[in-house]
Enzyme design. Structure first.
Site, mmCIF file in Angstrom:
data_model
loop_
_atom_site.group_PDB
_atom_site.id
_atom_site.type_symbol
_atom_site.label_atom_id
_atom_site.label_comp_id
_atom_site.label_asym_id
_atom_site.label_seq_id
_atom_site.Cartn_x
_atom_site.Cartn_y
_atom_site.Cartn_z
ATOM 1 N N ASP A 1 0.856 -1.193 0.000
ATOM 2 C CA ASP A 1 0.000 0.000 0.000
ATOM 3 C C ASP A 1 0.892 1.244 0.000
ATOM 4 O O ASP A 1 1.274 1.747 1.048
ATOM 5 C CB ASP A 1 -0.913 -0.027 1.230
ATOM 6 N N HIS A 2 1.223 1.717 -1.203
ATOM 7 C CA HIS A 2 2.132 2.853 -1.345
ATOM 8 C C HIS A 2 1.481 3.965 -2.156
ATOM 9 O O HIS A 2 0.695 3.709 -3.078
ATOM 10 C CB HIS A 2 3.420 2.419 -2.050
ATOM 11 N N SER B 1 3.537 1.116 11.086
ATOM 12 C CA SER B 1 3.731 2.515 11.476
ATOM 13 C C SER B 1 4.112 3.398 10.302
ATOM 14 O O SER B 1 4.250 4.611 10.457
ATOM 15 C CB SER B 1 4.783 2.613 12.580
ATOM 16 N N GLY B 2 4.291 2.807 9.109
ATOM 17 C CA GLY B 2 4.416 3.607 7.893
ATOM 18 C C GLY B 2 5.837 3.997 7.533
ATOM 19 O O GLY B 2 6.795 3.763 8.263
ATOM 20 N N GLU B 3 5.945 4.606 6.348
ATOM 21 C CA GLU B 3 7.205 5.160 5.860
ATOM 22 C C GLU B 3 6.981 6.612 5.446
ATOM 23 O O GLU B 3 5.931 6.967 4.909
ATOM 24 C CB GLU B 3 7.721 4.378 4.641
ATOM 25 N N ASN C 1 5.568 7.575 1.903
ATOM 26 C CA ASN C 1 4.143 7.598 1.569
ATOM 27 C C ASN C 1 3.335 8.582 2.403
ATOM 28 O O ASN C 1 2.336 9.122 1.931
ATOM 29 C CB ASN C 1 3.557 6.195 1.761
ATOM 30 N N GLY D 1 11.157 -4.225 16.244
ATOM 31 C CA GLY D 1 11.912 -4.012 17.465
ATOM 32 C C GLY D 1 11.111 -4.309 18.713
ATOM 33 O O GLY D 1 9.890 -4.484 18.674
#
Length: 331
Positions: free
Chosen positions: A37-38, A105-107, A110, A174
């Site tokens: 999903d980008h 948590s996304g990038e 985007n 993490g």
């Protein structure tokens, strides 16, 4: 039993091809499909970024058997969590109960497009925790009003709510994410075969008294081609961003940034990290690393949008047969 999946990579194919590829992947025997999903591709050479939810709706209706995942949606910035809940419920209905909502948590790549800045990872995971709580509440089908630290929901209700529960998978890398989110989601999504992360996930859920650890879902890029050198060149052209690792990839805002950050990555560096060429054994060996780490579901990415047809027609069936025989006799 390990399940094997196919990646609908929206960054490298248009929407029509993605739907056709999903139908072909189901036909050759993949157990599930994941859809990225980008809003933007990682590198300009990939050249695509259709809306993932429109693609998932079409794939849900065009396929019959495969499980489907969003892989992954960020329900905190481009999308409000209430909108994600509605989208997930709709895809679950269209698929007849085959959908799992994968969130993360996304990038920056985007999410920066809405002009709201890029929060720290701690804040992003706090936002994700709150978003999952809202989505869970809406999946009940009851009216929801919530005021949290990051989101507000006023008398929201899903009017088309499936009878089948929608599982939620969360992408983590993490310990902080494990401690915060392992008890809120059903399944773990991870980008590397890290047995320590899988162990921490199971331990956190057991400590909370939760039955079972759910699915452990990973993803492996490959570049199958009858010509090994062509495969290496294609993987370098379209997938060298993968060398940055999660901490870098989450922060860069544009394809130009990824191109600059990876300008010194050589084709041989990519070939050392990604199975390339006609030989299936390196793919089988790489998948075995995920199995040994405790992954239950492994999705393959075939690099190169226009090369899906040859991979699915020539390599997928013998590869799946070898993978299902297991590592001991998978040759």
């Amino acid at each position: 039993m390990t399940r094997f999946g196919y990646t609908l990579m929206t960054e490298q194919s248009g929407p029509g091809q993605l739907v056709r590829d999903a139908v072909a992947a189901e036909r050759v025997g993949f157990d599930f499909a994941v859809c990225s999903d980008h809003f933007t591709p990682w590198l300009s050479a990939q050249g695509h970024a259709p809306n993932a939810w429109a693609v998932l709706g079409a794939v849900a209706y065009a396929t019959e058997r495969m499980q489907l995942y969003s892989y992954v949606t960020c329900p905190t910035m481009r999308y409000h969590p209430a909108v994600v809940a509605q989208q997930a419920a709709t895809v679950q209905l269209l698929s007849g109960g085959r959908f799992t909502l994968g969130v993360g948590s996304g990038e920056n790549l985007n999410e920066h497009i809405i002009g709201a800045g890029w929060p720290t990872i701690t804040r992003r995971q706090d936002m994700l925790r709150e978003a999952i709580e809202i989505i869970r509440a809406l999946f009940s089908g009851e009216p929801v009003s919530m005021r949290g630290d990051h989101f507000r929901v006023e008398m929201a209700k899903l009017w088309d709510c499936p009878d089948q529960p929608i599982g939620i998978g969360v992408a983590l890398s993490g310990r902080y994410g494990i401690d915060t989110l392992a008890t809120l989601a059903d399944h773990l999504i991870a980008v590397a075969p890290d047995p320590g992360l899988v162990h921490a996930w199971h331990s956190a859920r057991q400590a909370a008294g939760l039955a079972g650890g759910g699915r452990i879902v990973g993803q492996l890029p490959v570049c199958w081609d009858t010509d090994r050198q062509a495969a290496i060149a294609r993987a370098h052209d379209q997938f060298r961003w993968f060398a940055g690792g999660w901490q870098v990839n989450a922060e860069l805002p544009t394809p130009a940034g990824f191109a600059a950050a990876t300008r010194y990555v050589r084709p041989e560096d990519v070939a050392a990290a990604i199975p390339c060429g006609p030989d299936l054994d390196p793919i089988i060996d790489a998948v075995d690393g995920y199995r040994r780490a405790g992954f239950t579901d492994i999705a393959l990415i075939q690099i190169g949008g226009r090369h899906q047809d040859s991979f699915l027609a020539e390599a997928a069936e013998p590869l799946l047969a070898a993978l299902r025989r297991g590592p001991a006799d998978g040759r």
